[in-house]
Design an enzyme around this catalytic site. Structure first.
Site, PDB file in Angstrom:
ATOM      1  N   ARG A 117      32.708 -24.322  18.520  1.00 21.52           N
ATOM      2  CA  ARG A 117      31.264 -24.560  18.560  1.00 21.52           C
ATOM      3  C   ARG A 117      30.591 -24.218  17.241  1.00 21.52           C
ATOM      4  O   ARG A 117      29.710 -24.949  16.769  1.00 21.52           O
ATOM      5  CB  ARG A 117      30.642 -23.738  19.689  1.00 21.52           C
ATOM      6  CG  ARG A 117      29.162 -24.025  19.945  1.00 21.52           C
ATOM      7  CD  ARG A 117      28.971 -25.391  20.570  1.00 21.52           C
ATOM      8  NE  ARG A 117      28.686 -26.443  19.609  1.00 21.52           N
ATOM      9  CZ  ARG A 117      28.882 -27.726  19.846  1.00 21.52           C
ATOM     10  NH1 ARG A 117      29.407 -28.124  20.983  1.00 21.52           N
ATOM     11  NH2 ARG A 117      28.584 -28.629  18.939  1.00 21.52           N
ATOM     12  N   LYS A 184      -0.428 -24.201  -5.633  1.00 20.85           N
ATOM     13  CA  LYS A 184      -0.932 -25.045  -4.552  1.00 20.85           C
ATOM     14  C   LYS A 184      -2.388 -24.696  -4.267  1.00 20.85           C
ATOM     15  O   LYS A 184      -2.984 -23.859  -4.944  1.00 20.85           O
ATOM     16  CB  LYS A 184      -0.046 -24.882  -3.321  1.00 20.85           C
ATOM     17  CG  LYS A 184       1.435 -25.169  -3.615  1.00 20.85           C
ATOM     18  CD  LYS A 184       2.266 -25.226  -2.370  1.00 20.85           C
ATOM     19  CE  LYS A 184       1.908 -26.452  -1.567  1.00 20.85           C
ATOM     20  NZ  LYS A 184       3.066 -26.996  -0.818  1.00 20.85           N
TER      21      LYS A 184
END
Length: 296
Positions: A117, A184
């Site tokens: 997995r 930003k």
């Protein structure tokens, strides 16, 4: 899949800033509630599979994909069975058709089924990113524009996810907050103006200064203050084209914000140097990759 070449050599997997052994150990410990051999257990394999049983299996893709993560999958299997035999049938970065075999392995059944997995989760996730990235790259072929990823990554997986975008054909943007300044809107709001924010970065000796602008009238002040790269945020193609013309090649330009597969071509055709796409790492669907028992 019929091979046109012999199985590929399994070379050591190394990425700057990534500790493969630590990643494998932590991932397995999460699944087993502890380290293998130190309290961690796979109850199903322990109770159902004889200790000396042998598993021969094939990992394959049920969809057409761009592969990423196979050497990491191999590391999971090898961590639990150092003597496992692994044959890579394709390489990371390869485009494969639906139904293609990716690797073969043979080893201790308990160990391989315990690692299954974790190995599949990694390959499915990274292959999904590489596949979506290749779709975006193909959509802008011939424009000269380069596809970039972003920092919108799952915490702890950035190096791997950015590796996957490279396998899909993109270039990496900043790896983190340390390798370039990106000014930003919130930085501008605190600093008082685009010019002042850029001026402070220049005064601090920063070499790479990326500035986000969302209006064309911010372009000249940003460049004049010392910006080395402009991020043109959420601009329509007509506005982008005008901004690119205004910049005139003085600094690289990057289109960003809300870019989708159906819009990226028009954005790239405005002449921007780069287009950055957050969804490559933020929301790429997992690839359908499985591991199935195969007769020896």
């Amino acid at each position: 899949m019929t091979l046109s070449h012999p199985p590929l050599a399994l070379a050591p997997f190394e990425l700057a800033g990534f500790d493969l052994a630590a990643f494998v150990a932590a991932t397995l410990a999460e699944d087993l509630n502890g380290a293998p051999g130190a309290g961690g257990r796979d109850l199903t394999s322990e109770s159902v599979i004889p200790a000396d049983a042998v598993f021969t299996g094939v990992m394959d893709s049920r969809d057409a994909v761009v592969v990423a993560g196979l050497p990491i999958a191999a590391a999971f299997f090898r961590a639990l069975d150092p003597d496992v035999e692994i044959e890579l049938l394709v390489a990371d970065g390869d485009s494969v058709k639906a139904g293609s075999d990716l690797l073969r392995l043979r080893g201790n059944a308990r160990a391989l089924l315990t690692a299954e997995r974790s190995a599949l989760n990694t390959v499915q996730h990274l292959t999904g990113i590489a596949t979506m990235t290749r779709d975006y790259v193909r959509r802008i072929e011939g424009t000269g524009t380069i596809l970039l990823d972003t920092r919108k990554t799952i915490p702890g997986l950035r190096v791997l996810e950015k590796y996957a975008t490279r396998q899909g054909g993109a270039q990496n943007h900043r790896m983190g907050l340390w390798d370039a300044a990106m000014i930003k809107d919130n930085h501008v709001a605190v600093a008082g103006s685009v010019e002042e924010a850029v001026r402070r970065a220049v005064a601090a000796g920063v070499e790479r200064i990326i500035v986000e602008v969302d209006r064309v009238d911010q372009v000249e002040p940003a460049i004049a203050a010392g910006a080395t790269h402009l991020l043109l945020d959420n601009m329509e193609p007509a506005v982008l084209r005008g901004a690119v013309t205004l910049v005139g090649g003085r600094v690289p330009t990057e289109a960003s914000g809300g870019v989708r597969l159906d819009t990226i071509r028009a954005i790239a055709e405005t002449g921007v140097t780069y287009v950055s796409v957050g969804r490559l790492t933020q929301s790429a669907p997992a690839a359908d990759v499985g591991l199935d028992f195969a007769a020896a």
